[in-house]
Motif scaffolding. Sequence first.
Motif, short mmCIF file in Angstrom:
data_model
loop_
_atom_site.label_atom_id
_atom_site.label_comp_id
_atom_site.label_asym_id
_atom_site.label_seq_id
_atom_site.Cartn_x
_atom_site.Cartn_y
_atom_site.Cartn_z
N GLU A 1 51.86 -31.44 -70.01
CA GLU A 1 50.90 -32.06 -70.93
C GLU A 1 50.25 -31.02 -71.86
O GLU A 1 49.30 -31.36 -72.59
CB GLU A 1 49.81 -32.80 -70.14
N GLY A 2 50.73 -29.78 -71.80
CA GLY A 2 50.16 -28.74 -72.66
C GLY A 2 48.75 -28.34 -72.27
O GLY A 2 47.94 -27.92 -73.10
N LEU A 3 48.43 -28.48 -70.99
CA LEU A 3 47.06 -28.21 -70.54
C LEU A 3 46.99 -27.15 -69.45
O LEU A 3 46.07 -27.13 -68.64
CB LEU A 3 46.42 -29.53 -70.06
N GLU A 4 47.98 -26.28 -69.45
CA GLU A 4 47.94 -25.16 -68.51
C GLU A 4 47.15 -24.04 -69.18
O GLU A 4 47.69 -23.30 -70.01
CB GLU A 4 49.37 -24.71 -68.20
N GLY A 5 45.88 -23.94 -68.86
CA GLY A 5 45.00 -22.99 -69.51
C GLY A 5 44.77 -21.75 -68.66
O GLY A 5 45.48 -21.50 -67.69
#
Lengths: 260, 260, 260, 260
Positions: C169-173
Motif C-alpha cells: 500500500e506504499g505505507l512502509e515508512g
Amino acid sequence: MAEELRFPTGLGTSDADTISLLGQDLAADLMGKVGFGELAFWLVTKRRPTPSETRVFETVLVSLADHGFTPTAIAARLTYLSAPESIQGALAAGLLGGGSRFLGVTEDCGRFLAETLRDAPADVDFDELARTAITEARAAKRFVPGLGHPVHKVQDPRTPVLIGIAREEGLEGPHLKLFQAIGRVHPEILGRTLPLNGAGVAGAALADLGLPVDLLRGFALLARAAGLLGHLAEEKSAPLGMDIYTTVDRHARYVPPGQD
Amino acid sequence: MAEELRFPTGLGTSDADTISLLGQDLAADLMGKVGFGELAFWLVTKRRPTPSETRVFETVLVSLADHGFTPTAIAARLTYLSAPESIQGALAAGLLGGGSRFLGVTEDCGRFLAETLRDAPADVDFDELARTAITEARAAKRFVPGLGHPVHKVQDPRTPVLIGIAREEGLEGPHLKLFQAIGRVHPEILGRTLPLNGAGVAGAALADLGLPVDLLRGFALLARAAGLLGHLAEEKSAPLGMDIYTTVDRHARYVPPGQD
Amino acid sequence: MAEELRFPTGLGTSDADTISLLGQDLAADLMGKVGFGELAFWLVTKRRPTPSETRVFETVLVSLADHGFTPTAIAARLTYLSAPESIQGALAAGLLGGGSRFLGVTEDCGRFLAETLRDAPADVDFDELARTAITEARAAKRFVPGLGHPVHKVQDPRTPVLIGIAREEGLEGPHLKLFQAIGRVHPEILGRTLPLNGAGVAGAALADLGLPVDLLRGFALLARAAGLLGHLAEEKSAPLGMDIYTTVDRHARYVPPGQD
Amino acid sequence: MAEELRFPTGLGTSDADTISLLGQDLAADLMGKVGFGELAFWLVTKRRPTPSETRVFETVLVSLADHGFTPTAIAARLTYLSAPESIQGALAAGLLGGGSRFLGVTEDCGRFLAETLRDAPADVDFDELARTAITEARAAKRFVPGLGHPVHKVQDPRTPVLIGIAREEGLEGPHLKLFQAIGRVHPEILGRTLPLNGAGVAGAALADLGLPVDLLRGFALLARAAGLLGHLAEEKSAPLGMDIYTTVDRHARYVPPGQD
C-alpha cells in the motif's frame, strides 16, 4: 493431560462447615471481634495491627475518604446516571480515576520518602537528608511529592492532626520525621514556603506503619470507595448527574481541526 | 450564555483553611475520632451510627470481605498480571464482578425481605408472613434469595454469629426476624431444609440498620474492596496469575462452531 | 455567579434536525459511506484516512483482535459469570488488563521506534541506527520492545504479512524500516536471534500511519474489544467461566504467612 | 489431585508457527482480507457476514460511535484527567456508562421487537402486530423502547438513512418492518406522534442481521469505544476535563441533610 495443580493462599478458604480467613475461623474469631479497617490492614500485611496502628490507619482512611466533587466523584455520578442498574460499574468508574494525578500523592510521597531513607543510617539527621533530597529533586527538575496543595496554600488542615495522632500513638517513624523535615527546610532551597499536603502525610504515616509502598494507592482507593458510595447514595436521592451532563453538553461548540 | 449554576451536596467541601465533610470539620471533628466503617455508614446515610450500629455494620463488612478464590478475586489477579502499573484497574476489574450472581445475594435478600415487610402490620406473625412469601415465590418459580449455599449445605457458619451480634446490640429488627422465620418454616413448604446464607443474613442485618436497600450491594462492594486489596498484595508477593492463565491456555482446544 | 462556559470539540454535536460528527453530517455523509475502522482512524486523528491507510489500519486491528485465552479474556469471562446482567462491566474488566504487560508491546514498540527516529536525518542508515539503539538499550539493561515472543520463538506469522501489506500500500515508512533493521542486526549485538513480535510490528505500522504514539495502546484496546465480545458471546452459549473458577478454587491451599 | 482439563473455544488458538482465529489461519487468511467490522461480526456469530451484511453492520457502528458530550464521554475525559497514564482505565470508565439509560435503547428495542415477533406467523400483518404491542405496553405502563428522542423531537436523521441502506442491501427484515409499523400506527393509540429513535433502528437492523439480542448492547459498546478514543485523543491535545471538573467544583454548596 493429567497434572497436579496447587494454588496457595494465606487469605480465605472454606469447607462445608467452616470459613477460614487469614488462618482464623471467620465466624468464631473475626466477626464482631475485629473492625473493618483493622481487617483491611491485616488482609494486606498478613499481620494483625495493634490498636494504635489501627487508629492511625483508620485516621488516614477517614482523611482520604472524600474531597467533594473530585473528577472521580463526578465520573462515578455520570456513570450511575447512564447505568443506574450497575452500582458496581459506577463505583469502578470512580476508582479508575485513582491514578497518578488525583489519588497518586499518597503513594508518590510514601515512595519518595522510602527511597530517600533507604540507605540512610539509623542516626540520620533528617534535616540534612531532606536538604539533599530536595536539592536533588530540584536539579532533576522533579517536584517533591506531597509538597504544596492546590487549595490549601498555607496549611492543609489534615497535616498537623495526622502527625499529632501518629505521635500520640507512638507511631511517628522515619517517614513522618523526614517529611516534616522537608516541611522545615524546603524554603531555604526552593525560595518559597509550601504546605505539607495531607494526602502526602497520609502516605508517610502509612509507610511508618510498615505498609508496602507499592500498595499505598490501594489504601487511598479503599478510602475513596467509601466516599464514592456516599456520592452514589446522594446521586440516588438528590441527583446532579443530569445537570452536570447538560451543563457541559449545552455549551458544546464545534471547532474544526487545527482551530482548537 | 450567562447562567447560575449550583451543585448542592451534603458530603465534602473545602476552602483554603478548612475541609468539611458531612457538615463536620474533617480535621478537628472526624480524624482520629470516627472509625472508617463508621464513616462509611455516615457517608451513605448522612447520620452518624451509634456504637451498636457500627459494631453490627462492621461485622457485616468483615463477613463479606473475602471468600478466597472467587471469580472476582481471580479477575483482579489476572488484571494485575496484565497491567501491574494500574492497581486501580485491577481493583475495578474485581469489583465489576460484584453483580447479580456472586455478590448479589446481600442486596437481593434485603430487598426480598423489605418488599415482603412493606405492607405488614406492626404485630405481624413472622412465621405466617414467611409462609406466604415462600409460597408465592414458589408459585412464581422464583428462588427465595438467601436460602441455600453452594458450599455450606447444612449451616453457614456466619449466620448464627451475625444474628447473635445483632441481638446482643439490640438491633435484631423485622428483616432479621422474617429471615429467621423463613429458615424455620421453609421445609414445610419446599419439602427440604436449606441453610440461611450468611450473605443473605448480612442483607437482612443491613436492612435492619435502616440502610437503603438499593445500596446494599454497595456495602458488599466496599467490603470486597478490602479483600481484593489482600489478593493484590498476595499476587504481588506470591503471584498466581500467570499460573492460572497458563493452566487455562494450555488446555485450550479449538472446537468448530456447532460442535461446542 | 454568572459566567460564560464553552466546551469546544471537533467530534460530535447535534441539534433537533442534524447530527454532526467530525464536521460532517452523520446521516448524509458518513452512514453507509465510511467503514467502521475508517471512522475510528478519523475520530482519533481528525483526518479521513486514504483507502490504503484504512487497509493497513484494519489489518492491524484484525491482527490484534484476539489471542485466545489471554488473561484479559479470562477476566472478562469471569466477570460475566459473576455479573451477567452487565455486559459493559465484563467488557471493561477485560480491557483493564490492556496495560503494560499483555497489550503494551504495540505502544512500547511504536514509542521506542519514534524516539529512536526523532533526531535521525532524512537519509539515515537504518541498520546503523538500529545498532546504536540496541546497544544503548542493552547497556541500560532494557529490553528492545517488540523483539521476541513467548510462543513464536522463530517467527511470528503476523510479521511478514503485515510488513508486506504496508509495502503493497506504499505505507512502509521509517518505523517499519527501523524495526526490520532491528530484526536484521540484533543478533550481532545480542548474540542470539529473536523474532519480530507481530504486536510490535503493529505498533510500527500504526506509527508509520502518523497515529500518535501515546494512543497506540488505544487502538490495541479497540481491536481487543471486538475479541472480548467474541469471548462473551461464546461464554454465553458455551460457558467456561464456572469451570475456570472451580479449577482454581478446588486447588486452593491455605499457606501461613512466611511459607508462601 | 490429577485430572483432565479441557477448555474448548471456537476463537483463537496458537502454536509456535501458527495463529488460528475462528478456524482460519490469522496471517494467511484474515489479515488484509477481512475488514475490522466484518471480523467483529464473525467473532460474535462464528459465521462470516456477507458484504451486504457487513455494510449494514458497519453503518450501525458508525451511527452509534459518538454523540458528543454524553455522560460516558465526560466520564472518560475526567478519568483520563485523573489517571492519564492508564488509557485503558479511561476507556473502561466511559464504557461502564453503557448501561440501561444511555446506551440501552439499541438492545432494549431489539429485544422488544424480537419478543413481539416470537410467536407471530410468517405472514403477519405488521401494523396489526404493532397495534397490539403498543396497546399492551401502554396498559402495562411501559414505554415502547426506541420511540421518541430527547433532542430529535420530529425525526432522528439516522432513521431513514439506516432503513434505506438495509433495504438497498436486501436486509430489511421483520424487526425493521415491525419497528416502522410502530412508527406508523402509534399515534392512533398514544395520541401523539413520536420519531423512531436512530439507536432503536440500529437495534432492529442488528436483529435483522441475526445477531443475538442479548449482545446488541455489546455492539453499541464496540462502536462507542471508537468514539471514546476520539474523546481521549482530543482530551490529550485540547483538554477540557479540568474545566469541566472545576465548573462543578466551584459551584458546590453544602446543604445539610433533609434540605437537599
